[in-house]
Design a protein around this motif. Structure first.
Motif, PDB file in Angstrom:
ATOM      1  N   THR A  53      32.497   6.757 105.104  1.00  0.00           N
ATOM      2  CA  THR A  53      33.716   6.322 104.130  1.00  0.00           C
ATOM      3  C   THR A  53      33.604   6.178 102.611  1.00  0.00           C
ATOM      4  O   THR A  53      32.181   6.024 102.636  1.00  0.00           O
ATOM      5  CB  THR A  53      33.803   4.054 104.738  1.00  0.00           C
ATOM      6  OG1 THR A  53      33.958   4.181 105.654  1.00  0.00           O
ATOM      7  CG2 THR A  53      34.559   3.816 103.627  1.00  0.00           C
ATOM      8  N   GLY A  54      34.418   6.886 102.326  1.00  0.00           N
ATOM      9  CA  GLY A  54      34.825   7.454 100.814  1.00  0.00           C
ATOM     10  C   GLY A  54      34.845   5.868 100.217  1.00  0.00           C
ATOM     11  O   GLY A  54      35.871   5.519 100.922  1.00  0.00           O
ATOM     12  N   ILE A  55      34.799   6.133  98.420  1.00  0.00           N
ATOM     13  CA  ILE A  55      35.348   4.687  98.349  1.00  0.00           C
ATOM     14  C   ILE A  55      35.955   5.521  96.678  1.00  0.00           C
ATOM     15  O   ILE A  55      35.381   6.756  96.241  1.00  0.00           O
ATOM     16  CB  ILE A  55      34.501   3.703  97.599  1.00  0.00           C
ATOM     17  CG1 ILE A  55      32.840   4.203  96.892  1.00  0.00           C
ATOM     18  CG2 ILE A  55      34.401   3.328  98.922  1.00  0.00           C
ATOM     19  CD1 ILE A  55      32.918   3.106  96.346  1.00  0.00           C
ATOM     20  N   GLY A  56      37.232   5.296  95.875  1.00  0.00           N
ATOM     21  CA  GLY A  56      36.981   5.474  94.932  1.00  0.00           C
ATOM     22  C   GLY A  56      38.027   3.989  93.971  1.00  0.00           C
ATOM     23  O   GLY A  56      37.801   3.493  94.881  1.00  0.00           O
ATOM     24  N   PHE A  57      38.532   4.126  92.592  1.00  0.00           N
ATOM     25  CA  PHE A  57      38.994   3.294  92.289  1.00  0.00           C
ATOM     26  C   PHE A  57      39.237   3.607  91.663  1.00  0.00           C
ATOM     27  O   PHE A  57      39.410   4.443  90.615  1.00  0.00           O
ATOM     28  CB  PHE A  57      37.859   2.383  92.402  1.00  0.00           C
ATOM     29  CG  PHE A  57      36.329   2.663  90.680  1.00  0.00           C
ATOM     30  CD1 PHE A  57      36.588   2.100  90.347  1.00  0.00           C
ATOM     31  CD2 PHE A  57      35.654   3.197  91.216  1.00  0.00           C
ATOM     32  CE1 PHE A  57      35.649   2.589  89.056  1.00  0.00           C
ATOM     33  CE2 PHE A  57      34.533   3.803  90.219  1.00  0.00           C
ATOM     34  CZ  PHE A  57      34.510   2.712  89.087  1.00  0.00           C
ATOM     35  N   SER A  58      40.165   1.959  90.496  1.00  0.00           N
ATOM     36  CA  SER A  58      40.617   2.620  89.540  1.00  0.00           C
ATOM     37  C   SER A  58      41.287   0.645  88.863  1.00  0.00           C
ATOM     38  O   SER A  58      40.993  -0.058  89.707  1.00  0.00           O
ATOM     39  CB  SER A  58      42.135   3.303  89.739  1.00  0.00           C
ATOM     40  OG  SER A  58      42.890   2.856  88.030  1.00  0.00           O
ATOM     41  N   TYR A  59      41.222   0.622  87.759  1.00  0.00           N
ATOM     42  CA  TYR A  59      41.611  -0.156  87.195  1.00  0.00           C
ATOM     43  C   TYR A  59      43.091  -0.428  86.970  1.00  0.00           C
ATOM     44  O   TYR A  59      43.805   0.109  86.024  1.00  0.00           O
ATOM     45  CB  TYR A  59      40.930  -0.516  85.971  1.00  0.00           C
ATOM     46  CG  TYR A  59      39.402  -0.679  85.441  1.00  0.00           C
ATOM     47  CD1 TYR A  59      38.519  -2.049  86.515  1.00  0.00           C
ATOM     48  CD2 TYR A  59      38.288   0.580  85.480  1.00  0.00           C
ATOM     49  CE1 TYR A  59      36.877  -2.302  86.754  1.00  0.00           C
ATOM     50  CE2 TYR A  59      37.064   0.127  85.453  1.00  0.00           C
ATOM     51  CZ  TYR A  59      36.427  -0.659  86.183  1.00  0.00           C
ATOM     52  OH  TYR A  59      35.472  -0.681  86.071  1.00  0.00           O
ATOM     53  N   ALA A  60      43.649  -1.372  87.037  1.00  0.00           N
ATOM     54  CA  ALA A  60      44.927  -1.939  87.638  1.00  0.00           C
ATOM     55  C   ALA A  60      45.235  -3.196  88.237  1.00  0.00           C
ATOM     56  O   ALA A  60      44.428  -3.824  88.987  1.00  0.00           O
ATOM     57  CB  ALA A  60      45.031  -0.322  88.649  1.00  0.00           C
ATOM     58  N   ASP A  61      46.397  -2.923  88.385  1.00  0.00           N
ATOM     59  CA  ASP A  61      47.355  -4.230  88.726  1.00  0.00           C
ATOM     60  C   ASP A  61      47.422  -4.086  90.263  1.00  0.00           C
ATOM     61  O   ASP A  61      46.961  -3.200  91.342  1.00  0.00           O
ATOM     62  CB  ASP A  61      49.144  -4.040  88.153  1.00  0.00           C
ATOM     63  CG  ASP A  61      49.575  -5.566  89.031  1.00  0.00           C
ATOM     64  OD1 ASP A  61      49.355  -6.707  88.297  1.00  0.00           O
ATOM     65  OD2 ASP A  61      50.533  -5.395  89.689  1.00  0.00           O
ATOM     66  N   THR A  62      46.997  -5.221  91.047  1.00  0.00           N
ATOM     67  CA  THR A  62      47.115  -5.959  92.442  1.00  0.00           C
ATOM     68  C   THR A  62      48.075  -4.894  92.849  1.00  0.00           C
ATOM     69  O   THR A  62      48.215  -4.367  94.721  1.00  0.00           O
ATOM     70  CB  THR A  62      47.673  -6.830  93.380  1.00  0.00           C
ATOM     71  OG1 THR A  62      48.641  -7.373  92.639  1.00  0.00           O
ATOM     72  CG2 THR A  62      46.007  -7.783  92.304  1.00  0.00           C
ATOM     73  N   SER A  63      49.442  -4.462  92.211  1.00  0.00           N
ATOM     74  CA  SER A  63      50.103  -4.209  92.926  1.00  0.00           C
ATOM     75  C   SER A  63      50.294  -2.773  93.328  1.00  0.00           C
ATOM     76  O   SER A  63      50.760  -1.683  94.418  1.00  0.00           O
ATOM     77  CB  SER A  63      51.738  -4.004  92.261  1.00  0.00           C
ATOM     78  OG  SER A  63      51.579  -3.491  90.947  1.00  0.00           O
ATOM     79  N   THR A  64      49.190  -1.616  92.829  1.00  0.00           N
ATOM     80  CA  THR A  64      48.358  -0.654  93.355  1.00  0.00           C
ATOM     81  C   THR A  64      47.934  -0.490  94.131  1.00  0.00           C
ATOM     82  O   THR A  64      47.980   0.950  94.956  1.00  0.00           O
ATOM     83  CB  THR A  64      47.371  -0.461  91.913  1.00  0.00           C
ATOM     84  OG1 THR A  64      48.206  -0.471  90.729  1.00  0.00           O
ATOM     85  CG2 THR A  64      47.774   1.393  91.643  1.00  0.00           C
ATOM     86  N   MET A 106      48.159   5.587  88.599  1.00  0.00           N
ATOM     87  CA  MET A 106      46.662   5.388  89.010  1.00  0.00           C
ATOM     88  C   MET A 106      46.559   4.872  90.294  1.00  0.00           C
ATOM     89  O   MET A 106      44.737   4.832  90.878  1.00  0.00           O
ATOM     90  CB  MET A 106      46.568   3.135  88.179  1.00  0.00           C
ATOM     91  CG  MET A 106      46.646   3.309  87.085  1.00  0.00           C
ATOM     92  SD  MET A 106      46.628   2.068  86.369  1.00  0.00           S
ATOM     93  CE  MET A 106      48.095   1.729  86.570  1.00  0.00           C
ATOM     94  N   ALA A 107      47.338   5.207  90.970  1.00  0.00           N
ATOM     95  CA  ALA A 107      47.156   5.168  92.773  1.00  0.00           C
ATOM     96  C   ALA A 107      46.421   6.076  93.005  1.00  0.00           C
ATOM     97  O   ALA A 107      45.547   6.230  94.193  1.00  0.00           O
ATOM     98  CB  ALA A 107      48.086   4.493  93.173  1.00  0.00           C
ATOM     99  N   ILE A 108      46.975   7.220  92.540  1.00  0.00           N
ATOM    100  CA  ILE A 108      46.305   8.689  93.556  1.00  0.00           C
ATOM    101  C   ILE A 108      45.522   8.667  92.384  1.00  0.00           C
ATOM    102  O   ILE A 108      44.039   8.758  93.000  1.00  0.00           O
ATOM    103  CB  ILE A 108      47.848   9.410  92.722  1.00  0.00           C
ATOM    104  CG1 ILE A 108      49.023   9.372  93.718  1.00  0.00           C
ATOM    105  CG2 ILE A 108      47.571  10.955  92.968  1.00  0.00           C
ATOM    106  CD1 ILE A 108      50.302  10.530  92.984  1.00  0.00           C
ATOM    107  N   ALA A 109      45.041   8.310  91.450  1.00  0.00           N
ATOM    108  CA  ALA A 109      43.866   8.444  91.254  1.00  0.00           C
ATOM    109  C   ALA A 109      42.655   7.845  91.344  1.00  0.00           C
ATOM    110  O   ALA A 109      41.451   8.221  91.812  1.00  0.00           O
ATOM    111  CB  ALA A 109      43.815   8.554  89.485  1.00  0.00           C
ATOM    112  N   ALA A 110      42.849   6.542  91.969  1.00  0.00           N
ATOM    113  CA  ALA A 110      41.974   5.919  92.994  1.00  0.00           C
ATOM    114  C   ALA A 110      41.183   6.735  93.619  1.00  0.00           C
ATOM    115  O   ALA A 110      39.712   6.249  94.371  1.00  0.00           O
ATOM    116  CB  ALA A 110      42.441   4.878  92.893  1.00  0.00           C
ATOM    117  N   ARG A 111      42.141   7.304  95.130  1.00  0.00           N
ATOM    118  CA  ARG A 111      41.465   7.475  95.782  1.00  0.00           C
ATOM    119  C   ARG A 111      40.460   8.848  95.666  1.00  0.00           C
ATOM    120  O   ARG A 111      39.681   8.752  96.938  1.00  0.00           O
ATOM    121  CB  ARG A 111      42.549   8.528  96.103  1.00  0.00           C
ATOM    122  CG  ARG A 111      43.509  10.199  96.288  1.00  0.00           C
ATOM    123  CD  ARG A 111      42.665  10.936  95.423  1.00  0.00           C
ATOM    124  NE  ARG A 111      43.619  12.537  94.856  1.00  0.00           N
ATOM    125  CZ  ARG A 111      42.658  12.786  93.819  1.00  0.00           C
ATOM    126  NH1 ARG A 111      42.625  12.107  92.968  1.00  0.00           N
ATOM    127  NH2 ARG A 111      42.637  14.408  93.514  1.00  0.00           N
TER     128      ARG A 111
END
Length: 111
Positions: A53-64, A106-111
């Motif tokens: 399992t790899g992780i990524g993250f972003s600071y964004a709204d829950t809708s992301t 933000m969603a794409i960047a979090a991947r």
């Protein structure tokens, strides 16, 4: 992209992609001079392939996280986990009519 149009890569296929949102309180109130907050939302992305399992993250709204789960995951599950550019392009195509900036970026960047 449909499975038939995906190129044949040599890396392990992405078995799953999941976005989660967590509200994290700050130690004290924070501000950037235009807005103040006492918590921040972290969107965590977990991508599974080959038993890892790899992780990524972003600071964004829950809708992301919802966008990741409802729209982006279906575009990359089954794709080669090492074909990062291909996966990014597939996700960018998926948000074509949703607008590229904002939560989509933000969603794409979090991947």
């Amino acid at each position: 992209m449909h499975a038939a149009s995906r190129p044949n890569f040599n890396g392990p296929p992405i078995a799953g992609l999941r976005g989660s949102a967590f509200l994290i309180p700050t130690a004290s109130p924070e501000s950037d001079g235009t807005f103040a907050w006492e918590a921040t939302t972290l969107v965590l992305v977990e991508a599974r392939a080959a038993g890892k399992t790899g992780i990524g993250f972003s600071y964004a709204d829950t809708s992301t996280a919802k966008l990741i789960n409802d729209t982006l995951a279906g575009r990359v599950v089954g794709c080669d986990a090492l074909a990062v550019e291909y996966c990014r392009n597939a996700m960018t195509a998926a948000i074509r009519n949703l607008g590229r900036p904002g939560i989509c970026a933000m969603a794409i960047a979090a991947r």
